[in-house]
Every structure is written in structure tokens, then in C-alpha cells.
Design a protein around this motif. Structure first.
Motif, PDB file in Angstrom:
ATOM      1  N   GLN A 214       0.828  -1.201   0.000  1.00 34.84           N
ATOM      2  CA  GLN A 214       0.000   0.000   0.000  1.00 34.84           C
ATOM      3  C   GLN A 214       0.864   1.253   0.000  1.00 34.84           C
ATOM      4  OE1 GLN A 214      -2.995   0.022   3.075  1.00 34.84           O
ATOM      5  NE2 GLN A 214      -3.528  -2.115   2.726  1.00 34.84           N
ATOM      6  N   LEU A 215       1.935   1.250   0.792  1.00 36.13           N
ATOM      7  CA  LEU A 215       2.840   2.396   0.829  1.00 36.13           C
ATOM      8  C   LEU A 215       3.548   2.585  -0.513  1.00 36.13           C
ATOM      9  CD1 LEU A 215       4.446   1.995   4.365  1.00 36.13           C
ATOM     10  CD2 LEU A 215       3.022   3.885   3.592  1.00 36.13           C
ATOM     11  N   ASP A 216       4.019   1.477  -1.077  1.00 38.19           N
ATOM     12  CA  ASP A 216       4.706   1.557  -2.375  1.00 38.19           C
ATOM     13  C   ASP A 216       3.772   2.093  -3.448  1.00 38.19           C
ATOM     14  OD1 ASP A 216       6.951   0.519  -1.173  1.00 38.19           O
ATOM     15  OD2 ASP A 216       6.622  -1.527  -1.881  1.00 38.19           O
ATOM     16  N   LEU A 217       2.531   1.631  -3.434  1.00 37.24           N
ATOM     17  CA  LEU A 217       1.557   2.094  -4.422  1.00 37.24           C
ATOM     18  C   LEU A 217       1.259   3.583  -4.241  1.00 37.24           C
ATOM     19  CD1 LEU A 217      -0.906  -0.943  -4.394  1.00 37.24           C
ATOM     20  CD2 LEU A 217       0.492  -0.191  -6.325  1.00 37.24           C
ATOM     21  N   ALA A 218       1.181   4.019  -2.987  1.00 35.16           N
ATOM     22  CA  ALA A 218       0.923   5.437  -2.723  1.00 35.16           C
ATOM     23  C   ALA A 218       2.070   6.298  -3.255  1.00 35.16           C
ATOM     24  CB  ALA A 218       0.737   5.667  -1.230  1.00 35.16           C
ATOM     25  N   ASP A 219       3.315   5.832  -3.092  1.00 39.59           N
ATOM     26  CA  ASP A 219       4.474   6.561  -3.610  1.00 39.59           C
ATOM     27  C   ASP A 219       4.417   6.657  -5.134  1.00 39.59           C
ATOM     28  OD1 ASP A 219       5.451   6.915  -1.081  1.00 39.59           O
ATOM     29  OD2 ASP A 219       6.854   5.234  -1.170  1.00 39.59           O
ATOM     30  N   GLN A 220       4.055   5.533  -5.776  1.00 35.87           N
ATOM     31  CA  GLN A 220       3.938   5.528  -7.235  1.00 35.87           C
ATOM     32  C   GLN A 220       2.839   6.464  -7.700  1.00 35.87           C
ATOM     33  OE1 GLN A 220       3.617   1.056  -7.523  1.00 35.87           O
ATOM     34  NE2 GLN A 220       4.909   1.397  -9.304  1.00 35.87           N
ATOM     35  N   ALA A 221       1.720   6.423  -6.991  1.00 40.90           N
ATOM     36  CA  ALA A 221       0.541   7.185  -7.408  1.00 40.90           C
ATOM     37  C   ALA A 221       0.798   8.690  -7.377  1.00 40.90           C
ATOM     38  CB  ALA A 221      -0.643   6.838  -6.514  1.00 40.90           C
ATOM     39  N   ARG A 222       1.621   9.138  -6.435  1.00 41.16           N
ATOM     40  CA  ARG A 222       1.892  10.574  -6.327  1.00 41.16           C
ATOM     41  C   ARG A 222       2.598  11.119  -7.566  1.00 41.16           C
ATOM     42  NH1 ARG A 222       2.401   9.585  -0.632  1.00 41.16           N
ATOM     43  NH2 ARG A 222       4.550   8.880  -0.828  1.00 41.16           N
ATOM     44  N   GLN A 223       3.230  10.220  -8.329  1.00 40.16           N
ATOM     45  CA  GLN A 223       3.952  10.647  -9.522  1.00 40.16           C
ATOM     46  C   GLN A 223       3.146  10.434 -10.801  1.00 40.16           C
ATOM     47  OE1 GLN A 223       7.756   8.618  -9.480  1.00 40.16           O
ATOM     48  NE2 GLN A 223       7.889   8.731  -7.262  1.00 40.16           N
TER      49      GLN A 223
END
Length: 310
Positions: A214-223
Motif C-alpha cells: 500500500q505504501l509503495d503504491l501510494a508513492d507511485q501514485a503521487r507521480q
């Protein structure tokens, strides 16, 4: 907030059928998911033709019976009930999954000797707080903490989880709960540090892996960029797979998980090998974040299999 440890009630008599039972795809939710909210449940995936399964079964039943109700066992014949085994991506049997609080928390493949089975069960009970002195009290407090968090009081829930961890530093349920509290108040950096610094007994927890995803996906999503802009670009060129991929991440960040999944499935449908199967790999990250028994995971896995094997 200081957690209360109520007096342990007198144990209720348990008949063998409650401890060990034959399960099926149809009864999996009741026998395993719901039952595991109060007690750890082992699921033994087996088949009549499997020799090692015949060795494991009796030994596993003996160890579960000796636990006197602290853990339950559900046996599922994969030939007659292939759905759940497929959803959990079981490729070899015998395979045993341990569920607690509705999620898989541990497991193994192959026929272990009785001594190792006992160690596995003891480790499971210790990790879930079900076997330590006052274990019933700990389980009650953990359920209270979950309810507090569900009601939006992350700080109050965190205080309870910290109290439990002081008594049991390797209690997986409390550890994962504390990570959820940090995420609930937006302290993602602290949550990531807690995940990365998890004790060895907890580090391999599927639930902890899901939170990391979930954290990794959130980091990706911000970009990824704004959803309206990405949708406009995709409308001009429906075969722009990179834009559709970015849109999936942006939709996920916007809380539209199902639409995000559908966007990735569309890429797989149009070009499954695009960017070294990036869409399929991203779907697997989604599944890990959602959890293996989540309705969206089950639906998306079915659609993905239909596309890949059509």
C-alpha cells in the motif's frame, strides 16, 4: 489510554467437530475467515491421491487436538474445491495456511514431522497472542483496539497496541495494528520504518507485506498525474499504454480501486507483454495490498486468468 484486562471467563466446552472439520469453497468464509476473527484457523489443502497429504493429516490433527481449542483446523480437498486454492495460488500440496483476524498470517508446504508441526502451532499461537498467559485477555484487548481504530481514534488504538507490544514484543496482530494507526494519521515515513524494522517473527506476515505494498503504491501514485488530464490523453490515443498505466495509479490514489484494476486489465488485454508485463506485475501488487480474500482481488484474479488463458 490504558487497556483493561478483564477476568478470563470460564472456558466453554468444545466438541471435536468444532476444532477439526472438513471445509469447502462454499463454507470457507464461515469456517475460516469468520472463525479466524476469534481463534487462529489452520487450513489443510490436500487431495486423496497425494501421499504426503496422508502423512501430514493425522499428525496435524493430533497437534491441533492437543491445543485444546486454541487453534482450529479446516481440511479442504482441492480436487473437489479448487476455487479457494486457486485464489491463494497454491501450486503444491499438502499446503497449510494459518488464518487470523480474517487474513493469512503464516503457512508451509509439504509434510512436516509432528515435532515441527507443534513448533509451527506454538509459534502461531504466540504471534497471535492466543497461547500466552492471559491470552484470552490479550485477544479481547486486541479486538477492542481494532474497534477503536475502526471508529477513527488512531491515537487511542495505538496506545492499546503499544501496551500489548510491551508485554509481547512479537505479537504480530498488535504490530500490524500499530502500523495501521500510523497510516491512519498520515505518518507514512514512521509506518515504513516500523515495517522495515519488524522482528523476524513478524517480518514475513502477509498482512505486513500488504501494508508495505500500500505504501509503495501510494508513492507511485503521487507521480502519476491528475486523473482528468490522463483520461483526456487516453481518449486521444486508447493504445497509449503508459498513460493508461499512470491512470490506474492515479485512480488508486483517488480511492477508485476497482477502476484502477480495470485499467490495468485493459492493458493486459491489449498487450500483455507491454513493458515486460508491467500491468500484470502491478496487478499483483494491488492484490497483495488488497489481501488475498478481498472481493476485488478475487474478481480481478478471475478476469486476469480469463485474459491470460483465453
Amino acid at each position: 489510554m490504558q487497556p483493561s484486562f478483564p477476568a478470563t471467563p470460564a472456558p466453554k466446552p468444545t466438541v471435536p467437530g468444532d476444532i477439526i472439520k472438513d471445509g469447502s469453497d462454499a463454507t470457507f468464509m464461515a469456517d475460516v475467515i469468520e472463525a479466524s476473527r476469534t481463534v487462529p484457523v489452520l487450513v489443510d489443502f490436500w487431495a486423496t491421491w497425494c501421499g504426503p497429504c496422508k502423512q501430514l493429516g493425522p499428525a496435524l490433527e493430533k497437534v491441533v487436538t492437543a491445543a485444546k481449542g486454541a487453534v482450529r483446523l479446516v481440511k479442504i480437498d482441492t480436487d473437489k474445491n479448487p476455487m479457494v486454492a486457486g485464489q491463494l495460488r497454491i501450486q503444491s500440496i499438502p499446503a497449510v495456511y494459518a488464518f487470523y483476524q480474517g487474513r493469512p498470517v503464516d503457512g508451509f508446504v509439504g509434510a512436516l514431522p509432528e515435532s515441527q508441526l507443534k513448533q509451527f502451532v506454538d509459534r502461531l499461537l504466540q504471534a497471535t497472542g492466543a497461547a500466552a498467559p492471559g491470552g484470552d485477555d490479550i485477544a479481547t484487548v486486541l479486538e477492542e483496539a481494532k474497534q477503536i481504530l475502526d471508529q477513527g481514534d488512531a491515537e487511542g488504538a495505538a496506545a492499546v497496541y503499544n501496551e500489548v507490544l510491551q508485554a509481547e514484543p512479537e505479537n504480530a496482530v498488535a504490530y500490524v495494528g500499530l502500523v495501521r494507526c500510523l497510516l491512519a494519521v498520515g505518518q507514512t515515513d514512521d509506518a515504513r520504518k516500523l515495517i522495515e524494522g519488524a522482528p523476524a517473527a513478524i517480518a514475513k506476515s502477509p498482512e505486513l507485506a500488504g501494508l508495505k505494498s500500500q505504501l509503495d503504491l501510494a508513492d507511485q501514485a503521487r507521480q502519476a498525474g491528475p486523473v482528468p488530464e490522463l483520461m483526456n490523453r487516453l481518449a486521444r490515443d486508447p493504445d497509449d499504454h503508459q498513460t493508461r498505466y499512470d491512470l490506474a495509479l492515479a485512480l488508486y490514489a483517488a480511492g477508485k480501486a476497482e477502476a484502477a484494476v480495470e485499467a490495468l486489465l485493459e492493458i493486459v488485454k491489449r498487450d500483455r507483454d507491454w513493458n515486460e508485463q508491467a500491468a500484470r506485475k502491478q496487478l499483483l501488487k494491488f492484490f497483495e495490498a488488497f489481501g488475498p480474500t478481498d472481493k476485488l482481488t478475487v474478481m480481478a484474479r478471475r478476469k486476469l486468468s480469463s485474459i491470460l488463458f483465453s
